[in-house]
Enzyme design. Sequence first.
Site, PDB file in Angstrom:
ATOM      1  N   HIS A   1       7.456  14.372 -48.363  1.00  0.00           N
ATOM      2  CA  HIS A   1       8.186  13.377 -47.567  1.00  0.00           C
ATOM      3  C   HIS A   1       7.236  12.668 -46.604  1.00  0.00           C
ATOM      4  CE1 HIS A   1      11.444  11.943 -44.783  1.00  0.00           C
ATOM      5  NE2 HIS A   1      10.499  12.173 -43.900  1.00  0.00           N
ATOM      6  N   GLU A   2       6.395  13.428 -45.896  1.00  0.00           N
ATOM      7  CA  GLU A   2       5.471  12.820 -44.940  1.00  0.00           C
ATOM      8  C   GLU A   2       4.438  11.951 -45.647  1.00  0.00           C
ATOM      9  OE1 GLU A   2       6.218  12.822 -41.959  1.00  0.00           O
ATOM     10  OE2 GLU A   2       7.734  14.410 -42.040  1.00  0.00           O
TER      11      GLU A   2
ATOM     12  N   GLU B   1      13.608   6.822 -43.185  1.00  0.00           N
ATOM     13  CA  GLU B   1      13.768   8.233 -43.547  1.00  0.00           C
ATOM     14  C   GLU B   1      14.368   8.370 -44.946  1.00  0.00           C
ATOM     15  OE1 GLU B   1      12.735  11.101 -41.983  1.00  0.00           O
ATOM     16  OE2 GLU B   1      11.654   9.599 -40.806  1.00  0.00           O
TER      17      GLU B   1
ATOM     18  N   HIS C   1       5.938   8.694 -46.388  1.00  0.00           N
ATOM     19  CA  HIS C   1       5.856   7.765 -45.252  1.00  0.00           C
ATOM     20  C   HIS C   1       4.521   7.033 -45.255  1.00  0.00           C
ATOM     21  CE1 HIS C   1       9.466   8.220 -42.928  1.00  0.00           C
ATOM     22  NE2 HIS C   1       9.325   9.515 -42.734  1.00  0.00           N
TER      23      HIS C   1
END
Length: 287
Positions: free
Chosen positions: A130-131, A198, A134
Amino acid sequence: MNTFRTGILLAAMTALFMGLGYLIGGGAGMAFAFMLAAGMNLFAYWNSDKMVLRMYNAQPVDERTAPEYVRLVRRLAENAGIPMPATYIVDTPQPNAFATGRNPDHAAVAATRGLIEMLTPEELAGVMAHEIGHIRNRDTLTMTITATIAGAVSMLANFALFFGGNRNAGGIIGTLALAILAPMAAGLVQMAISRTREYSADQAGAEISGHPMWLASALEKIENYAHRSRNDYAEANPATAHMFIINPLSGEGRDSLFSTHPATANRVTALKKLAQEINRANGRPWG
């Protein structure tokens, strides 16, 4: 759609800032607002990652000090097709993580000690994917810009409150209303952008790891434990709360107007739907 929505929200944030400058000082105020925004964003572009990592006393790690964590990040970065980001650990028991940096070539990911200790290797992979999502989506730069403009709006609003504004734009009543409402509007736009990014990072992370349910399981676990332990670094720097995978400040899970993050239940539902779609595409039954 999420990228388009983010662009619209960024345009709204910029228009609000420029409009505030005009209402305070007319054409000269708008020019001042533009130069101020440009200067602040340039500074944030080059220094935001260093500032955030210092705020959280994040310590760099490598394959000697945290081999499994670093190798995991490297493997996920390869899956995402981006350079290996610098890896850090924040010494707090609260399970959480964030990414920072101006672009994929100058990026860093940070996981808390609590996150690494609590999650399974699969769940940790879901979070770090997930990071990295980003970073690949360049959300770290987007959120830096929105946070910087939001801060500048508040600064200009305070200036208007103490020194008055353009008399042709509503006089003292208009100035007072502007000083109160403009920072609120900027904060709402910032939160809306954060929530949008998100959802996009959840989807990107599921793609990078190849297993949406790894992230779904991690989100549920983090949500259950994150607010039982205090993150003193986050409490001292609440403006950075939007950077984390789960809000480090509040236990509120509602997808409300004033939330920096989508409701965890909504994110998990979206990930489960994505997992079903992947299973159907691969000819596997759901389960």
